[in-house]
Enzyme design. Structure first.
Site, PDB file in Angstrom:
ATOM      1  N   GLU A  80       1.264  -1.474   0.105  1.00  0.00           N
ATOM      2  CA  GLU A  80       0.173   0.086   0.242  1.00  0.00           C
ATOM      3  C   GLU A  80       0.686   0.983  -0.464  1.00  0.00           C
ATOM      4  O   GLU A  80       0.477   2.154   0.020  1.00  0.00           O
ATOM      5  CB  GLU A  80      -1.424   0.493   1.342  1.00  0.00           C
ATOM      6  N   CYS A 112      -2.816  -4.707   3.982  1.00  0.00           N
ATOM      7  CA  CYS A 112      -1.741  -5.772   4.423  1.00  0.00           C
ATOM      8  C   CYS A 112      -1.563  -7.344   4.156  1.00  0.00           C
ATOM      9  O   CYS A 112      -1.167  -7.683   3.858  1.00  0.00           O
ATOM     10  CB  CYS A 112      -1.419  -5.720   5.994  1.00  0.00           C
ATOM     11  N   HIS A 234      -0.719 -12.299  10.708  1.00  0.00           N
ATOM     12  CA  HIS A 234      -1.097 -10.620  10.206  1.00  0.00           C
ATOM     13  C   HIS A 234      -0.608 -10.044  11.853  1.00  0.00           C
ATOM     14  O   HIS A 234      -1.605  -9.897  13.107  1.00  0.00           O
ATOM     15  CB  HIS A 234      -2.554 -10.042   9.958  1.00  0.00           C
TER      16      HIS A 234
END
Length: 345
Positions: A80, A112, A234
């Protein structure tokens, strides 16, 4: 199915400690470190960006794969924070690693989880025999507004994976995704810094998607947490990572090698790819790995992998993730603000 033929990690050497940021804004560093489970974070220097991080990681992945780069038929870079709004990072990477022009390449965005989305795309191309090998990268130089909570975690780093069917060092057994329109985090075109969705960030966003992707993967494979040697999720911060791991039945030993956030912060699209690279550095043949990414907006990709004998020789062919992370130099807030472009003319 396709598997990992080579992998590589890249993290900038510059670090800033939580205490240094807290000192500027008058925050309680001890409370922040305890609440976020983050001690320091990485940041790019003046000549580093997502493209340079992606190229370094890709070169290490090629070294481990031992393949001719001209056999790469696809390159996807998930991020990103691509350096150009119109000009792909993927073409920079493919040229830099010596790939032939007869390939497909594209930049991906999904907060992400763009890196793991790239891994799935390459898997599909490899499994369908459209390409022999593909390169998937997750890398970021993420943003956090001055004084915002994100400033304590938003960092820089990434990892690259060459995926193919031959000479794999880890086989990808299954993948499963869970996606919805949950607006917990967003940044409009032209804005320097992202915004938070407030109450959406935790339960309806991160935890809902990660747990549903994990449970779907458990059901699809007929397994449970105890069947795996390693797990990685994550990690927007260390607290969320450890909490979701515990919720799904994993213990600290299974989670330890994938948890990198305390020492480098949240590398966004690079977070799970970097966690997986650390796990592979420490893995032994026959061990099983369970990973689930997360991207705001929102979605999660899950994978199960089995390590094979090739890992023993090939992981020595490029720098280990821990050694890359340990090669560091601390800066103060003024240098950090300069390199992150927080000083506006």
């Amino acid at each position: 199915m396709a598997g990992i033929v080579g992998y590589g990690a890249s993290v900038p050497s510059y670090r800033i400690k939580v205490e240094e940021i807290a000192k500027v804004w008058g925050d309680n560093a001890t409370a922040l470190k305890r609440g976020l489970v983050v001690n320091e974070k990485s940041l790019p220097s003046a000549d580093e960006d997502t493209a340079t991080i992606a190229v370094t990681a890709a070169r290490y992945a090629l070294a481990r794969s031992k393949i001719d780069p001209k056999k790469i038929g696809a390159v996807y870079v998930g991020s990103e924070s691509h350096p150009y709004a119109v000009k792909p990072t993927a073409t920079i990477v493919s040229e830099a690693v010596g790939a032939a022009p007869e390939l497909t390449a594209a930049d991906l965005e999904f907060a992400c989880k763009a890196g793991t989305a790239g891994m799935q795309m390459v898997m599909g191309l490899v499994d369908s025999d459209m390409v022999e090998y593909g390169l998937a990268i997750g890398a970021d130089t993420s943003q956090g507004a001055p004084g915002d909570a994100l400033e304590y975690t938003a960092s820089a780093g990434g990892a690259a994976y060459i995926i193919g069917k031959n000479d794999t060092l880890a086989d990808i057994n299954e993948t499963y995704s869970y996606t919805s329109d949950t607006p917990d985090f967003y940044r409009r075109e032209g804005q320097d810094y992202p915004s938070h969705g407030g109450r959406f960030t935790g339960e309806p966003a991160f935890f809902k998607h990660v747990t549903n992707a994990a449970k779907g993967l458990f059901e699809k494979t007929g397994t449970e947490a105890s069947d795996y040697d390693h797990a990685c999720f994550h990690q927007p911060n260390g607290k969320f990572y450890l909490k979701v791991g515990k919720m799904l039945g994993f213990n600290k030993e299974q989670l330890e090698h994938g948890l990198l956030t305390p020492n480098i912060g949240n590398t966004y699209s690079g977070a799970v790819p970097l966690g997986l690279s650390s796990i592979l550095d420490n893995a032994e043949p026959g061990e099983k790995i369970f990973i689930v990414s997360y991207g705001s907006g929102a979605g999660s990709d899950g994978f199960t992998l089995t390590v094979n004998d090739e890992i023993l020789e090939r992981k020595e062919l490029a720098p280990f993730t821990a050694d890359i992370i340990d090669d560091k130099q601390y800066v103060d807030y003024a240098v950090y603000a300069k390199y992150k472009g927080k000083l506006k003319m």
